[in-house]
Structure formats: C-alpha cells, structure tokens
Design a protein around this motif. Structure first.
Motif, PDB file in Angstrom:
ATOM      1  N   CYS A  10      37.050  33.319  49.353  1.00  0.00           N
ATOM      2  CA  CYS A  10      37.345  34.747  49.297  1.00  0.00           C
ATOM      3  C   CYS A  10      37.185  35.221  47.857  1.00  0.00           C
ATOM      4  CB  CYS A  10      38.759  35.038  49.795  1.00  0.00           C
ATOM      5  SG  CYS A  10      40.070  34.654  48.631  1.00  0.00           S
ATOM      6  N   SER A  11      37.129  36.518  47.676  1.00  0.00           N
ATOM      7  CA  SER A  11      36.978  37.062  46.322  1.00  0.00           C
ATOM      8  C   SER A  11      38.326  37.506  45.774  1.00  0.00           C
ATOM      9  CB  SER A  11      36.025  38.254  46.344  1.00  0.00           C
ATOM     10  OG  SER A  11      34.793  37.890  46.866  1.00  0.00           O
ATOM     11  N   GLY A  12      39.386  36.910  46.272  1.00  0.00           N
ATOM     12  CA  GLY A  12      40.740  37.325  45.897  1.00  0.00           C
ATOM     13  C   GLY A  12      40.919  37.483  44.395  1.00  0.00           C
ATOM     14  N   ILE A  13      41.302  38.673  43.976  1.00  0.00           N
ATOM     15  CA  ILE A  13      41.427  38.946  42.540  1.00  0.00           C
ATOM     16  C   ILE A  13      42.857  39.342  42.185  1.00  0.00           C
ATOM     17  CG2 ILE A  13      40.771  41.394  42.743  1.00  0.00           C
ATOM     18  CD1 ILE A  13      39.186  41.031  40.124  1.00  0.00           C
ATOM     19  N   GLY A  14      43.733  39.410  43.196  1.00  0.00           N
ATOM     20  CA  GLY A  14      45.088  39.874  42.933  1.00  0.00           C
ATOM     21  C   GLY A  14      46.151  38.797  42.990  1.00  0.00           C
ATOM     22  N   LYS A  15      45.770  37.601  43.401  1.00  0.00           N
ATOM     23  CA  LYS A  15      46.777  36.551  43.576  1.00  0.00           C
ATOM     24  C   LYS A  15      46.219  35.202  43.114  1.00  0.00           C
ATOM     25  CE  LYS A  15      48.671  38.733  47.739  1.00  0.00           C
ATOM     26  NZ  LYS A  15      47.710  39.854  47.806  1.00  0.00           N
ATOM     27  N   GLY A  18      43.907  33.217  45.493  1.00  0.00           N
ATOM     28  CA  GLY A  18      42.497  33.600  45.514  1.00  0.00           C
ATOM     29  C   GLY A  18      41.726  32.818  44.461  1.00  0.00           C
ATOM     30  N   SER A  19      42.341  32.652  43.306  1.00  0.00           N
ATOM     31  CA  SER A  19      41.691  31.865  42.244  1.00  0.00           C
ATOM     32  C   SER A  19      41.594  30.406  42.633  1.00  0.00           C
ATOM     33  CB  SER A  19      42.474  32.015  40.930  1.00  0.00           C
ATOM     34  OG  SER A  19      42.446  33.360  40.505  1.00  0.00           O
ATOM     35  N   ARG A  22      38.618  30.066  44.880  1.00  0.00           N
ATOM     36  CA  ARG A  22      37.375  30.118  44.107  1.00  0.00           C
ATOM     37  C   ARG A  22      37.138  28.794  43.373  1.00  0.00           C
ATOM     38  NH1 ARG A  22      34.760  34.699  41.780  1.00  0.00           N
ATOM     39  NH2 ARG A  22      33.698  34.294  39.813  1.00  0.00           N
ATOM     40  N   GLU A  23      38.167  28.302  42.687  1.00  0.00           N
ATOM     41  CA  GLU A  23      38.023  27.065  41.917  1.00  0.00           C
ATOM     42  C   GLU A  23      37.748  25.884  42.854  1.00  0.00           C
ATOM     43  OE1 GLU A  23      37.735  26.759  38.744  1.00  0.00           O
ATOM     44  OE2 GLU A  23      37.800  24.573  38.620  1.00  0.00           O
ATOM     45  N   CYS A  67      44.576  34.423  51.206  1.00  0.00           N
ATOM     46  CA  CYS A  67      45.712  35.088  51.838  1.00  0.00           C
ATOM     47  C   CYS A  67      45.432  35.307  53.318  1.00  0.00           C
ATOM     48  CB  CYS A  67      46.063  36.408  51.131  1.00  0.00           C
ATOM     49  SG  CYS A  67      45.018  37.809  51.560  1.00  0.00           S
ATOM     50  N   ARG A  69      44.927  37.823  55.007  1.00  0.00           N
ATOM     51  CA  ARG A  69      43.953  38.837  55.404  1.00  0.00           C
ATOM     52  C   ARG A  69      42.636  38.187  55.820  1.00  0.00           C
ATOM     53  NH1 ARG A  69      45.903  43.810  53.686  1.00  0.00           N
ATOM     54  NH2 ARG A  69      44.685  44.527  55.437  1.00  0.00           N
ATOM     55  N   ILE A 104      45.960  33.980  37.359  1.00  0.00           N
ATOM     56  CA  ILE A 104      44.824  34.444  38.157  1.00  0.00           C
ATOM     57  C   ILE A 104      43.533  34.285  37.341  1.00  0.00           C
ATOM     58  CG2 ILE A 104      43.791  36.392  39.393  1.00  0.00           C
ATOM     59  CD1 ILE A 104      46.670  37.467  39.786  1.00  0.00           C
ATOM     60  N   SER A 105      43.502  34.912  36.164  1.00  0.00           N
ATOM     61  CA  SER A 105      42.326  34.738  35.312  1.00  0.00           C
ATOM     62  C   SER A 105      42.187  33.281  34.918  1.00  0.00           C
ATOM     63  CB  SER A 105      42.455  35.583  34.046  1.00  0.00           C
ATOM     64  OG  SER A 105      42.524  36.933  34.379  1.00  0.00           O
TER      65      SER A 105
END
Lengths: 136, 240
Positions: A10-15, A18-19, A22-23, A67, A69, A104-105
């Motif tokens: 997912c492109s989750g950027i708020g939690k 999500g990171s 991605r990782e 998440c 969603r 997150i970052s």
C-alpha cells in the motif's frame, strides 16, 4: 519458466504500518527473492493504464496493506488483477507482539525488524506459489 | 458556518515505490506535514480515492490540493483529478531537479543529494501551501504573522492523515439524479442543535450553508432545496 510474483504494498503515508508494508516489499523484491518477484507501484495501478493492467493480468499478486482499508488489495482486484494473498501488516504484528513499530519517514528498529519478518512470510508465500516449498 | 474539519491544504504524494523520485515525494510531504506546516496541511493516501468511500473522494473538492509526483506519469495529479477533484497545484520532482537522477540514491535509501532534493521540495510545497491559504510567514518565529488569515488550532502540532476521517458527505436524489453533498450531515446536526424547524425559512438557510461547500446550479436550486428540506425533516423526525 515460472512467472514472477507481483508484490504490491500500500502507499500508506499516515501510519508506521504503511511504512512497514513498503519496507517489507523492498526486502522481498530486492534482498530475499529479487529473481522471483517484482514490485508494482500502487499509484500506477490507480491510474489503470493498459500497460499496468497487462502486467497485472500476466501474474499473480501478493498485496501488503498497512491498515484495514486494504487499498492495495482492493485496487489490484478492481484493476482486474489476481490477488493470491492479501496480507495485512497488522496480522504480522500480532505474531510479533514485542515489535511495536514507530516512525513513518524513518522507521525505528522495531519497524525494520517487523518489515523483515513480513518479508520472510511473503517469501514463503512466493515459494509456495511457485512450487518451491522451502520449509519443513 | 458549520464546524467542519478545518479547511487545510491537502498534499498528496505519488509515493512511487519504483524510483527514488517517488520516495522523495513521500519524504517531502511528510516533512511538510510533520515539521513545516503541520497545522495547515493534511494528507490522504492516493489509492484511498479508489478503495475508500465518498468521504475520501470528496477530499480534493473540500481541500485545495497539491499533488506531488515523482515522474512525468503524474499519478498523484491525474489520480486525484480522476477520482476526487482537480488539484490546485501539481509539482513534478523530475521537472525541477538540479541533480542527475542517478545521484539520488535508490527508492529504498536516498543519498545525501537525494535528501537535499527532499528538503528543497518540502520548502517548495510549504510555499505553495502559504500561497493557497494566503498566509504570510514569519521566518524568525516559524509561525504565520498575526495579521495573516487565522488557521490556528488549539491542539498541539501533529501531522494529519485523512485516512478513516473523510469529509462528511451524504448522497440524495435531486430531480431524479443522485448527488453527493459535502458537509450535509454536519450542517443538519448544527441546524437541529440550533432548534431550526424544517420550514421554508430554514430551507433557504440550508441552501446557503450548503453552497459554501458545494456547487449548486442556479437552475436546479429549487429541486435541491426541496430534496434537502425533505431530508432534513426526516433527519429531525428520525432522532439521529
């Protein structure tokens, strides 16, 4: 020749989760089984261009969502892809209750460990899908 | 005016996982949300426009939006326009980069040069936020000047994600067509709280309140008013 498995985080950027998704996708596609998997960016699937649809229809996908969603799973299915397994980072979290990720970052150490645990699970799924079961 | 989620600038990153420029968009947007303009900005994950509901799809119609893309495919800008609303600003990292792409590191780990691009991009996004909100910024205090438009909130600064907190919307039939109205549930709650009965004078007030957030075509105004007052009467009678 066996087909590659698409890995779609997912492109989750708020939690943080999500990171972790991605990782974890990077760990699978770059470190654990780069020759068997391919990372497919979700943003491209959102646009629904022919090239991306063709790629989706040519291989099975493992989606990784941060998440409930479940954007990755829903968008891949909506674009006509085959979701072989829809993973939720939260499920992996439950198996590793000591690893509570933050950041997150920049994920913290727990986040990186969770991403590696997630990636190992994805690798097993990939091996199973390709008939290369490695565990006892 | 109803107390909707405060109007902020929506910043949407493509987050493209394949290329370093995608990671740059993600990190720059986080920097704006966390450090540079935490009170003035909000984000949403791009795929939620597809995977979410009407509340998420109303995002770019409610917030003026900055789409930040890593490459010329412009997934964030085009995706936002396709599913939500046209972004007010579209920034493409690869258009403005002084550095050769190969110097940026990779999508997973950016180099020092890549991180410099992140910082520059974050500054650029923050300036665009100020322009959209007409904010004048005091560089010394790191806050808007007192005379600037009020955007203050009493809560401590924190990056905001609109995931699972979409704009309140409701869909109703107007002259045989299905229309989705932003803010309708909140406006109803406030009107009922103020003791306004579902009568003709309230009908006119409802239309005026809704017009702040929704385009209401002049020729359809009577049909909108009728549908809305009926919905409001049901809302008041239903004890929601």
């Amino acid at each position: 020749m066996k087909e590659n498995v698409l890995v779609v985080p997912c492109s989750g950027i708020g939690k943080s989760l999500g990171s972790v998704a991605r990782e974890g996708a990077y760990v699978v596609t770059e470190d654990l089984c780069p020759e068997k998997t391919k990372l497919l960016p979700l943003a491209l699937i959102v646009l629904g261009e022919d090239e991306t649809r063709a790629e989706l229809s040519s291989a099975k996908a493992i989606t990784i969502d941060g998440c409930v969603r479940a954007c990755a799973a829903k968008v891949v299915e909506g674009a006509g892809g085959t979701v072989a397994r829809a993973l939720q980072v939260l499920e992996v979290c439950r198996r590793y209750p000591d690893l509570k990720p933050s950041g997150i970052s920049e994920l913290d150490e727990n986040g990186h460990q969770l991403a590696h645990a997630l990636a190992k699970e994805v690798k097993e799924l990939v091996d199973n899908m390709r008939g290369e079961v490695t565990h006892a | 005016m109803p107390e909707l989620p405060k109007k902020k600038v929506g910043v949407i990153a493509c987050s493209g996982e394949e290329i370093p420029e995608g990671t740059i968009t993600r990190l720059a947007v986080r920097q704006v949300l966390e450090a540079l303009r935490p009170q003035q900005t909000v984000t949403i994950c791009l795929p939620l426009f597809l995977a979410g509901g009407e509340g998420e799809r109303a995002f770019a119609r409610f917030h003026p939006t900055i789409a930040v893309d890593g490459c010329e495919k412009r997934c964030a800008a085009r995706g936002t326009e396709m599913y939500s609303g046209k972004p007010a600003v579209s920034i493409v990292v690869s258009d403005r980069m002084p550095t050769d792409s190969s110097d940026l590191g990779n999508a997973r780990r950016l180099s020092e040069a890549g991180m410099q691009v992140v910082n520059n991009l974050a500054d650029q996004i923050a300036r665009q936020v100020d322009e959209l909100l007409e904010l004048e910024w005091d560089g010394r205090s790191g806050r808007p000047f007192e005379s600037a438009k009020p955007q203050e909130e009493s809560k401590p600064a924190q990056a905001t994600c609109s995931c699972a907190a979409g704009i309140p919307v409701e869909t109703l039939q107007v002259a045989g067509k299905e229309v989705t109205l932003i803010a309708l549930p909140v406006i109803f709650t406030q009107f009922r709280g103020a003791g306004k009965l579902p009568c003709n004078s309230t009908k006119a007030e409802l239309i005026e309140a809704l017009r702040i957030y929704n385009p209401i075509p002049h020729e359809d105004e009577a049909a909108y008013a009728e549908a809305i007052i009926q919905k409001y009467a049901a809302f008041c009678g239903g004890g929601n």
